[in-house]
Design a protein around this motif. Structure first.
Motif, PDB file in Angstrom:
ATOM      1  N   LEU A  98       0.849  -1.180   0.000  1.00  0.00           N
ATOM      2  CA  LEU A  98       0.000   0.000   0.000  1.00  0.00           C
ATOM      3  C   LEU A  98       0.888   1.235   0.000  1.00  0.00           C
ATOM      4  O   LEU A  98       1.742   1.394   0.868  1.00  0.00           O
ATOM      5  N   ASP A  99       0.714   2.066  -0.999  1.00  0.00           N
ATOM      6  CA  ASP A  99       1.420   3.341  -1.107  1.00  0.00           C
ATOM      7  C   ASP A  99       0.341   4.416  -1.057  1.00  0.00           C
ATOM      8  O   ASP A  99      -0.528   4.469  -1.927  1.00  0.00           O
ATOM      9  N   LEU A 100       0.378   5.259  -0.020  1.00  0.00           N
ATOM     10  CA  LEU A 100      -0.671   6.242   0.205  1.00  0.00           C
ATOM     11  C   LEU A 100      -0.061   7.629   0.349  1.00  0.00           C
ATOM     12  O   LEU A 100       0.972   7.788   0.993  1.00  0.00           O
ATOM     13  N   MET A 101      -0.702   8.601  -0.259  1.00  0.00           N
ATOM     14  CA  MET A 101      -0.321   9.999  -0.094  1.00  0.00           C
ATOM     15  C   MET A 101      -1.602  10.800   0.103  1.00  0.00           C
ATOM     16  O   MET A 101      -2.507  10.738  -0.728  1.00  0.00           O
ATOM     17  N   LEU A 102      -1.692  11.522   1.215  1.00  0.00           N
ATOM     18  CA  LEU A 102      -2.831  12.383   1.488  1.00  0.00           C
ATOM     19  C   LEU A 102      -2.321  13.810   1.586  1.00  0.00           C
ATOM     20  O   LEU A 102      -1.517  14.138   2.455  1.00  0.00           O
ATOM     21  N   THR A 108       1.424  17.202   3.954  1.00  0.00           N
ATOM     22  CA  THR A 108       1.186  15.958   3.216  1.00  0.00           C
ATOM     23  C   THR A 108       1.613  14.789   4.078  1.00  0.00           C
ATOM     24  O   THR A 108       2.642  14.838   4.745  1.00  0.00           O
ATOM     25  N   LEU A 109       0.820  13.742   4.054  1.00  0.00           N
ATOM     26  CA  LEU A 109       1.116  12.526   4.792  1.00  0.00           C
ATOM     27  C   LEU A 109       1.411  11.420   3.787  1.00  0.00           C
ATOM     28  O   LEU A 109       0.678  11.257   2.814  1.00  0.00           O
ATOM     29  N   TYR A 110       2.490  10.689   4.026  1.00  0.00           N
ATOM     30  CA  TYR A 110       2.896   9.595   3.139  1.00  0.00           C
ATOM     31  C   TYR A 110       2.936   8.292   3.934  1.00  0.00           C
ATOM     32  O   TYR A 110       3.321   8.296   5.098  1.00  0.00           O
TER      33      TYR A 110
END
Length: 113
Positions: A98-102, A108-110
């Protein structure tokens, strides 16, 4: 299926949102790989549910690419206040990831795992 740590990740992200570290969440990008070929829709649905929770509403529009027997499924979602998400889940025979960027208005949260 989505990795088991998704529930704890949801809590960490929600805490960052609640504390104001990110500002207002604006854009989510998720790229995941799952072991089960028949769980692409379930995985996209779980990640899209997180996006709705983090953005505080259900999306106003949704576009889907892939699926129907392919090895990937992508959904693009848009919210009425301008937030957006792109979620892609593919099938893997190796290790689920799972690669997530918000992206928020103040940070920014990675997550990668």
């Amino acid at each position: 299926m989505i990795p088991d740590y998704l529930e704890s990740l949801e809590g960490v992200v929600q805490q960052a949102i609640d504390e104001g570290s990110l500002g207002t969440p604006r854009y989510l990008r998720c790229v995941a790989a799952v072991l089960e070929e028949d769980s692409l829709e379930e995985a996209v649905g779980a990640l899209a549910g997180l996006a709705s929770a983090w953005f505080g509403a259900e999306p106003s529009s949704r576009y889907t690419l892939g699926g129907d027997g392919s090895v990937y499924l992508t959904e693009m979602r848009q919210w009425s206040l301008g937030q957006g998400a792109i979620i892609t889940v593919s099938h893997t025979q190796c290790v689920p990831t799972l690669d997530l960027m918000l992206v928020g208005s103040r940070g920014t949260l990675y997550h990668e795992g």
